[in-house]
Design an enzyme around this catalytic site. Structure first.
Site, PDB file in Angstrom:
ATOM      1  N   SER A  63    -125.237 -51.315  54.955  1.00  0.00           N
ATOM      2  CA  SER A  63    -124.618 -50.913  53.686  1.00  0.00           C
ATOM      3  C   SER A  63    -125.600 -51.036  52.531  1.00  0.00           C
ATOM      4  CB  SER A  63    -123.397 -51.783  53.388  1.00  0.00           C
ATOM      5  OG  SER A  63    -122.524 -51.816  54.494  1.00  0.00           O
TER       6      SER A  63
HETATM    7  N1  SAH Z   1    -122.543 -55.179  57.927  1.00  0.00           N
HETATM    8  C1  SAH Z   1    -123.514 -54.316  58.575  1.00  0.00           C
HETATM    9  C2  SAH Z   1    -123.223 -52.853  58.383  1.00  0.00           C
HETATM   10  C3  SAH Z   1    -122.173 -52.430  59.293  1.00  0.00           C
HETATM   11  S1  SAH Z   1    -121.976 -50.710  59.592  1.00  0.00           S
HETATM   12  C4  SAH Z   1    -124.923 -54.634  58.114  1.00  0.00           C
HETATM   13  O1  SAH Z   1    -125.093 -55.454  57.223  1.00  0.00           O
HETATM   14  O2  SAH Z   1    -125.858 -54.057  58.688  1.00  0.00           O
HETATM   15  C5  SAH Z   1    -120.443 -50.845  60.448  1.00  0.00           C
HETATM   16  C6  SAH Z   1    -120.545 -51.462  61.819  1.00  0.00           C
HETATM   17  O3  SAH Z   1    -119.226 -51.612  62.299  1.00  0.00           O
HETATM   18  C7  SAH Z   1    -121.288 -50.625  62.843  1.00  0.00           C
HETATM   19  O4  SAH Z   1    -122.330 -51.361  63.400  1.00  0.00           O
HETATM   20  C8  SAH Z   1    -120.211 -50.294  63.873  1.00  0.00           C
HETATM   21  O5  SAH Z   1    -120.706 -50.233  65.190  1.00  0.00           O
HETATM   22  C9  SAH Z   1    -119.252 -51.444  63.696  1.00  0.00           C
HETATM   23  N2  SAH Z   1    -117.887 -51.223  64.160  1.00  0.00           N
HETATM   24  C10 SAH Z   1    -117.126 -50.112  64.056  1.00  0.00           C
HETATM   25  N3  SAH Z   1    -115.914 -50.325  64.579  1.00  0.00           N
HETATM   26  C11 SAH Z   1    -115.901 -51.605  65.040  1.00  0.00           C
HETATM   27  C12 SAH Z   1    -114.926 -52.430  65.680  1.00  0.00           C
HETATM   28  N4  SAH Z   1    -113.700 -51.991  65.986  1.00  0.00           N
HETATM   29  N5  SAH Z   1    -115.276 -53.686  65.991  1.00  0.00           N
HETATM   30  C13 SAH Z   1    -116.511 -54.174  65.703  1.00  0.00           C
HETATM   31  N6  SAH Z   1    -117.454 -53.452  65.095  1.00  0.00           N
HETATM   32  C14 SAH Z   1    -117.157 -52.179  64.768  1.00  0.00           C
END
Ligand code: SAH
Length: 215
Positions: A63
């Site tokens: 993000s």
């Molecule tokens: N906080 C992260 C950015 C996350 S992007 C950082 O600092 O880099 C969103 C993430 O959520 C992705 O990696 C995606 O694979 C994950 N995601 C999506 N649906 C999910 C679920 N149901 N459970 C766990 N992770 C999930």
């Protein structure tokens, strides 16, 4: 080089965070401390402190710094809390949260990302972060209840298990809305019930899983 990254973080803090109203000194200190570039592939290090999300593989993104800071600030952490994060991704937001509370439990659906984040966080010395591979919309039962919950991906509605695993009182912060555009929402759970607050418009990758969007 290390000094250049520190300066880039200082610039990011003034130009992207303070100027937009991030004023919790603990959040600003955490954002100044965590080496965001190390959560990216080295080809992207020169863009690490710019004002936008960046790719982290598996079609996912880290993000924008402002979003990480805004979500962290909205949780109003004081240091003793246990926090659940859904969507570990690169592990960057988990690292920022770990500077602000006692323990972070973070769940990632994509195994490759989860394993990479776990290894990186441990090599950087973040001992109070635990990473689980799985569907984060179901929460992480083992460590309940949580003082605060944050979802780093866009959800169509409030994932019920996450609300259940949240303490009373407690905050749940997440982007809610359509696949392309969402509102960052803060849910306050207290003895009187549930209250929703709208923080800003935002654009996150889709939350998958049982209480996310269908694949
Ligand atoms: N906080 C992260 C950015 C996350 S992007 C950082 O600092 O880099 C969103 C993430 O959520 C992705 O990696 C995606 O694979 C994950 N995601 C999506 N649906 C999910 C679920 N149901 N459970 C766990 N992770 C999930």
């Amino acid at each position: 080089m290390i000094i250049a990254y520190r300066q880039a973080r200082e610039r990011m803090i003034q130009e992207q965070l303070v100027s937009r109203g991030i004023n919790d000194p603990r959040v600003l200190r955490a954002m100044a401390k965590v080496p965001r570039h190390l959560f990216l592939e080295s080809e992207l290090w020169d863009q690490a402190y710019e004002d936008h999300p960046l790719p982290i593989g598996a079609n996912q993104t880290i993000s924008q710094p402002y979003m990480v800071a805004l979500m962290a600030q909205a949780l109003e952490l004081r240091g003793a809390e246990r926090v659940l994060e859904v969507g570990t991704g690169s592990g960057y937001a988990a690292a920022v949260l770990s500077e602000l509370c006692a323990e972070v439990f973070t769940v990632e659906a994509v195994e490759e990302l989860a394993l990479k984040a776990r290894t990186l966080l441990s090599s950087l010395g973040y001992r109070n972060v635990s990473v689980l591979v799985g569907d984060g919309t179901l929460g992480w039962e083992e460590h309940t209840p949580y003082d605060a919950v944050v979802i780093s991906a866009a959800a169509p509605c409030i994932p019920r298990p996450l609300l259940e695993q949240l303490k009373t009182p407690g905050y749940l912060v997440f982007p809610m809305g359509e696949k392309e555009l969402q509102t960052l929402v803060r849910i306050r759970k207290d003895t009187a019930g549930i209250r929703e607050e709208y923080l800003c418009e935002c654009q996150f990758v889709k939350l998958r899983g049982r209480y996310g969007w269908e694949d």
